[in-house]
Each structure stands twice: as structure tokens, then as C-alpha cells.
Scaffold this motif. Structure first.
Motif, mmCIF file in Angstrom:
data_model
loop_
_atom_site.group_PDB
_atom_site.id
_atom_site.type_symbol
_atom_site.label_atom_id
_atom_site.label_comp_id
_atom_site.label_asym_id
_atom_site.label_seq_id
_atom_site.Cartn_x
_atom_site.Cartn_y
_atom_site.Cartn_z
ATOM 1 N N TYR A 16 20.633 9.904 47.464
ATOM 2 C CA TYR A 16 20.060 8.639 47.940
ATOM 3 C C TYR A 16 20.403 8.503 49.415
ATOM 4 O O TYR A 16 21.533 8.778 49.816
ATOM 5 C CB TYR A 16 20.643 7.461 47.168
ATOM 6 C CG TYR A 16 20.177 7.388 45.722
ATOM 7 C CD1 TYR A 16 18.903 6.944 45.395
ATOM 8 C CD2 TYR A 16 21.029 7.757 44.681
ATOM 9 C CE1 TYR A 16 18.482 6.863 44.071
ATOM 10 C CE2 TYR A 16 20.615 7.680 43.350
ATOM 11 C CZ TYR A 16 19.337 7.233 43.062
ATOM 12 O OH TYR A 16 18.916 7.161 41.751
ATOM 13 N N ALA A 22 24.030 11.846 43.955
ATOM 14 C CA ALA A 22 24.079 11.224 42.626
ATOM 15 C C ALA A 22 24.030 12.262 41.514
ATOM 16 O O ALA A 22 24.622 12.069 40.455
ATOM 17 C CB ALA A 22 22.928 10.233 42.469
ATOM 18 N N ALA A 41 28.742 7.138 31.334
ATOM 19 C CA ALA A 41 29.210 5.823 31.767
ATOM 20 C C ALA A 41 28.312 5.309 32.888
ATOM 21 O O ALA A 41 27.454 6.034 33.403
ATOM 22 C CB ALA A 41 30.662 5.921 32.221
ATOM 23 N N GLY A 45 24.704 8.980 36.321
ATOM 24 C CA GLY A 45 23.515 9.666 36.801
ATOM 25 C C GLY A 45 22.342 9.668 35.838
ATOM 26 O O GLY A 45 21.349 10.380 36.051
ATOM 27 N N LYS A 46 22.408 8.849 34.801
ATOM 28 C CA LYS A 46 21.344 8.834 33.790
ATOM 29 C C LYS A 46 20.009 8.372 34.383
ATOM 30 O O LYS A 46 18.996 9.038 34.235
ATOM 31 C CB LYS A 46 21.737 7.910 32.620
ATOM 32 C CG LYS A 46 23.051 8.281 31.959
ATOM 33 C CD LYS A 46 23.399 7.356 30.795
ATOM 34 C CE LYS A 46 23.600 5.895 31.190
ATOM 35 N NZ LYS A 46 24.741 5.641 32.091
ATOM 36 N N THR A 48 19.137 8.196 37.470
ATOM 37 C CA THR A 48 18.700 9.116 38.525
ATOM 38 C C THR A 48 18.017 10.333 37.908
ATOM 39 O O THR A 48 17.001 10.811 38.427
ATOM 40 C CB THR A 48 19.904 9.543 39.388
ATOM 41 O OG1 THR A 48 20.532 8.367 39.908
ATOM 42 C CG2 THR A 48 19.471 10.446 40.530
ATOM 43 N N SER A 60 13.435 4.535 45.488
ATOM 44 C CA SER A 60 14.802 4.073 45.744
ATOM 45 C C SER A 60 15.420 4.829 46.919
ATOM 46 O O SER A 60 16.637 4.928 47.005
ATOM 47 C CB SER A 60 15.684 4.265 44.514
ATOM 48 O OG SER A 60 15.002 4.053 43.325
ATOM 49 N N GLU A 94 13.986 0.733 33.441
ATOM 50 C CA GLU A 94 15.083 -0.132 33.030
ATOM 51 C C GLU A 94 14.701 -1.583 33.329
ATOM 52 O O GLU A 94 14.043 -1.864 34.329
ATOM 53 C CB GLU A 94 16.315 0.255 33.858
ATOM 54 C CG GLU A 94 17.595 -0.368 33.420
ATOM 55 C CD GLU A 94 18.771 0.183 34.226
ATOM 56 O OE1 GLU A 94 18.567 1.001 35.139
ATOM 57 O OE2 GLU A 94 19.889 -0.235 33.923
ATOM 58 N N GLU A 172 17.779 2.899 29.170
ATOM 59 C CA GLU A 172 18.604 1.845 28.555
ATOM 60 C C GLU A 172 17.783 0.874 27.710
ATOM 61 O O GLU A 172 17.786 -0.334 27.972
ATOM 62 C CB GLU A 172 19.344 1.053 29.641
ATOM 63 C CG GLU A 172 20.268 1.883 30.505
ATOM 64 C CD GLU A 172 21.642 2.108 29.888
ATOM 65 O OE1 GLU A 172 21.974 1.463 28.867
ATOM 66 O OE2 GLU A 172 22.371 2.950 30.416
HETATM 67 P P1 ATP Z 1 23.670 2.854 35.215
HETATM 68 O O1 ATP Z 1 23.758 2.699 33.758
HETATM 69 O O2 ATP Z 1 24.630 1.994 35.978
HETATM 70 O O3 ATP Z 1 22.273 2.788 35.773
HETATM 71 P P2 ATP Z 1 23.471 5.675 35.550
HETATM 72 O O4 ATP Z 1 24.215 6.665 34.734
HETATM 73 O O5 ATP Z 1 22.061 5.449 35.239
HETATM 74 O O6 ATP Z 1 24.231 4.312 35.488
HETATM 75 P P3 ATP Z 1 22.614 6.126 38.224
HETATM 76 O O7 ATP Z 1 21.983 4.776 38.324
HETATM 77 O O8 ATP Z 1 21.761 7.298 38.077
HETATM 78 O O9 ATP Z 1 23.660 6.115 37.035
HETATM 79 O O10 ATP Z 1 23.569 6.297 39.483
HETATM 80 C C1 ATP Z 1 24.187 7.520 39.848
HETATM 81 C C2 ATP Z 1 24.862 7.344 41.183
HETATM 82 O O11 ATP Z 1 23.883 7.098 42.200
HETATM 83 C C3 ATP Z 1 25.840 6.177 41.252
HETATM 84 O O12 ATP Z 1 26.921 6.572 42.053
HETATM 85 C C4 ATP Z 1 25.037 5.096 41.921
HETATM 86 O O13 ATP Z 1 25.897 4.231 42.633
HETATM 87 C C5 ATP Z 1 24.147 5.877 42.858
HETATM 88 N N1 ATP Z 1 22.860 5.189 43.079
HETATM 89 C C6 ATP Z 1 21.954 4.844 42.135
HETATM 90 N N2 ATP Z 1 20.870 4.268 42.679
HETATM 91 C C7 ATP Z 1 21.082 4.235 44.009
HETATM 92 C C8 ATP Z 1 20.321 3.767 45.152
HETATM 93 N N3 ATP Z 1 19.113 3.209 44.986
HETATM 94 N N4 ATP Z 1 20.860 3.908 46.361
HETATM 95 C C9 ATP Z 1 22.074 4.469 46.518
HETATM 96 N N5 ATP Z 1 22.834 4.936 45.514
HETATM 97 C C10 ATP Z 1 22.358 4.824 44.279
#
Ligand code: ATP
Length: 248
Positions: A16, A22, A41, A45-46, A48, A60, A94, A172
Motif C-alpha cells: 500500500y 501487506a 488475525a 492480510g486476508k 488484501t 486502496s 467487507e 468477513e
Molecule cells: P482485517 O480483518 O482487519 O481486515 P486482514 O487480515 O484482512 O485484517 P488486511 O486488511 O489485508 O488484513 O491488512 C493487511 C495489512 O495491510 C495490515 O498491516 C493493514 O494495516 C495494511 N493495510 C490494509 N489496508 C491498507 C490501506 N488501504 N492502506 C495502508 N495499509 C493498509
């Protein structure tokens, strides 16, 4: 291999902006007809990973910086999200994302346009979705914004179904919903998978829930695959789930 792998995610890194890494080399496959769960958790990264598959990272300010994603043998890097919908990959975002001012039926119809269907086809698709979600039929003329959270999730899934997907990505689906409605939604996922052959890739923090419905689980930790195994094996290993997911 005897089973066909529809989707290959191969060594994918995603960033990002210019700095935030990520995903740090994620690889897994999604077999045809499977329900695959992405576990992990918060921040693992789910989301992403799903957006990398549907080519929605750009919205994003993200991008894939290394690795490839292949859909039915075709590298998807240059395809738009709309191209991917036409090729059979649709994502339910989501947070459910309905158009609150439109009726339930208008929301559903908005999902069909990528195919340029005829009226007859649209009618058939609507009927199929109303058969799956009788609550939506009852409320078809009501504004989507007035529905409960669970019903809005149903609208979001229904709208995605209007594109007749081969692979549905869900982020989710249980978030913020009461347990009963969550089970109802997962039962629909199971039916779509068993009866209609829709393949699923689901991001879900609630591991114990999703592993009861999934065939395979991929556990992400800090942008990497920490474990990948049949759902039954992961369910039998509470220690693995608790270690990576904090006992969720
Ligand atoms: P969640 O359930 O919180 O969505 P996740 O497993 O889906 O968790 P991601 O949303 O993929 O995780 O995030 C992975 C990493 O990328 C994290 O460190 C998050 O802070 C970062 N991240 C996610 N979206 C962005 C964004 N738009 N800009 C910058 N960093 C981001």
C-alpha cells in the motif's frame, strides 16, 4: 492433478502506498468446487489477498509488487475488476455495500449488468435468488438501507450471484451479525457450493465457524501463509487455531 485448480496465487507480495508491505509472498490454490477459508488475525492480510485476486487493490492505493495470480490458466494482472467479473470472479466486499437508497430488487439487478443479460434471464436469476433468500423476496420493493445487517449481507451476496460467478470472494461475511443469521448465511454458501457448484474463497476471522463449512483453510500471519491444510485437520488442531488467531 485429478482436481482442477481454478485459481493459483503464486508468491504474491502486495504493498500500500510506497511502503506498507501487506503480503510477503503468499501462495495457495483454489480447487474447482471447493470452499477455501482464509484465516488470520486482524491485519494478517486476508482482505488484501481477496483484493489482490479481484484486482481491487488499486482503489486502496495498493498494488501487487511481486508474484502472479492465474485464473483458469490466464495471468490476471492486466485485467480490470469488471473483466474479472465477466470471467467469473466476483467479490462481495467487507461491510456489505448495498445501495441504501435503491430497493432490494434494484440492488440485485445492478449485479447483472456485466453479462448484458436479456429480461428473461434477469427474471430467472432474480427468482433463483428469491428462492435462496425468501426474506429478500418479501422486501423486494423496500429500500435496502432499511434492512437488517444480515439482510443487507444477503443482498450483497445476491447481487454478486447475478453475475453468475464461478468463484465468489467473500470478506468477513459474519462481521457484526448475530450468530443465528451467520449460520443462515453460511448454510446458503454451502447450498450454492453443493447445488450450483459455486467455488468460494472466504476471508473470516471466526475460524471455528468457517472451518465447519470450508474444505480447506489457509492461515495467514503477518502477510505470510503460516499453515494450509484440510479444514478438518485444522479444526482438530485447536493449538494451531489458538496460536495464530488468538482463540477466536
Ligand atoms: P482485517 O480483518 O482487519 O481486515 P486482514 O487480515 O484482512 O485484517 P488486511 O486488511 O489485508 O488484513 O491488512 C493487511 C495489512 O495491510 C495490515 O498491516 C493493514 O494495516 C495494511 N493495510 C490494509 N489496508 C491498507 C490501506 N488501504 N492502506 C495502508 N495499509 C493498509
Amino acid at each position: 492433478a485429478s482436481e482442477q485448480t481454478l485459481l493459483h496465487v503464486d508468491g504474491v507480495e502486495a504493498i500500500y502506498g510506497d511502503a506498507i508491505l501487506a503480503l510477503r509472498g503468499v501462495s495457495f490454490g483454489v480447487p474447482k468446487g471447493a470452499i477455501v477459508a482464509l484465516l488470520g488475525a486482524n491485519g494478517a492480510g486476508k482482505s488484501t489477498t481477496l483484493k489482490a485476486v479481484s484486482n481491487l487493490l488499486g482503489a486502496s492505493r495498493g498494488r501487487i509488487s511481486k508474484g502472479t495470480i492465474t485464473w483458469r490458466g490466464e495471468v490476471t494482472g492486466r485485467l480490470s475488476p469488471a473483466d474479472l467479473v465477466r470471467k467469473g470472479i466476483v467479490q462481495v466486499l467487507e461491510g456489505r455495500h448495498c445501495f441504501p437508497q435503491l430497493t432490494v430488487e434494484e440492488n440485485l439487478l445492478s449485479g447483472g449488468f456485466a453479462r448484458r443479460p436479456g429480461r428473461r434471464e434477469l427474471r430467472d436469476d432474480l427468482d433463483r435468488i428469491y428462492a435462496l433468500f425468501p426474506r429478500l423476496k418479501l422486501r423486494r420493493r423496500g429500500k435496502a438501507g432499511l434492512l437488517s445487517g444480515g439482510e443487507q449481507q444477503m443482498v450483497a451476496i445476491g447481487r454478486a450471484l447475478m453475475s453468475r460467478p464461478t468463484l465468489m470472494l467473500l470478506d468477513e461475511p459474519s462481521m457484526g451479525l448475530a450468530p443465528m443469521i451467520v449460520e443462515e448465511i453460511f448454510e446458503i454458501i454451502r447450498r450454492l457450493n453443493a447445488d450450483d457448484g459455486v467455488t468460494f474463497l472466504l476471508a473470516e476471522q471466526n475460524a471455528h465457524l468457517v472451518l465447519r463449512y470450508a474444505h480447506h483453510g489457509v492461515v495467514l500471519e503477518n502477510g505470510r501463509v503460516a499453515a494450509s491444510a484440510p479444514a478438518a485437520d485444522l479444526l482438530a488442531r485447536d493449538d494451531v487455531i489458538d496460536f495464530y488467531l488468538g482463540g477466536s
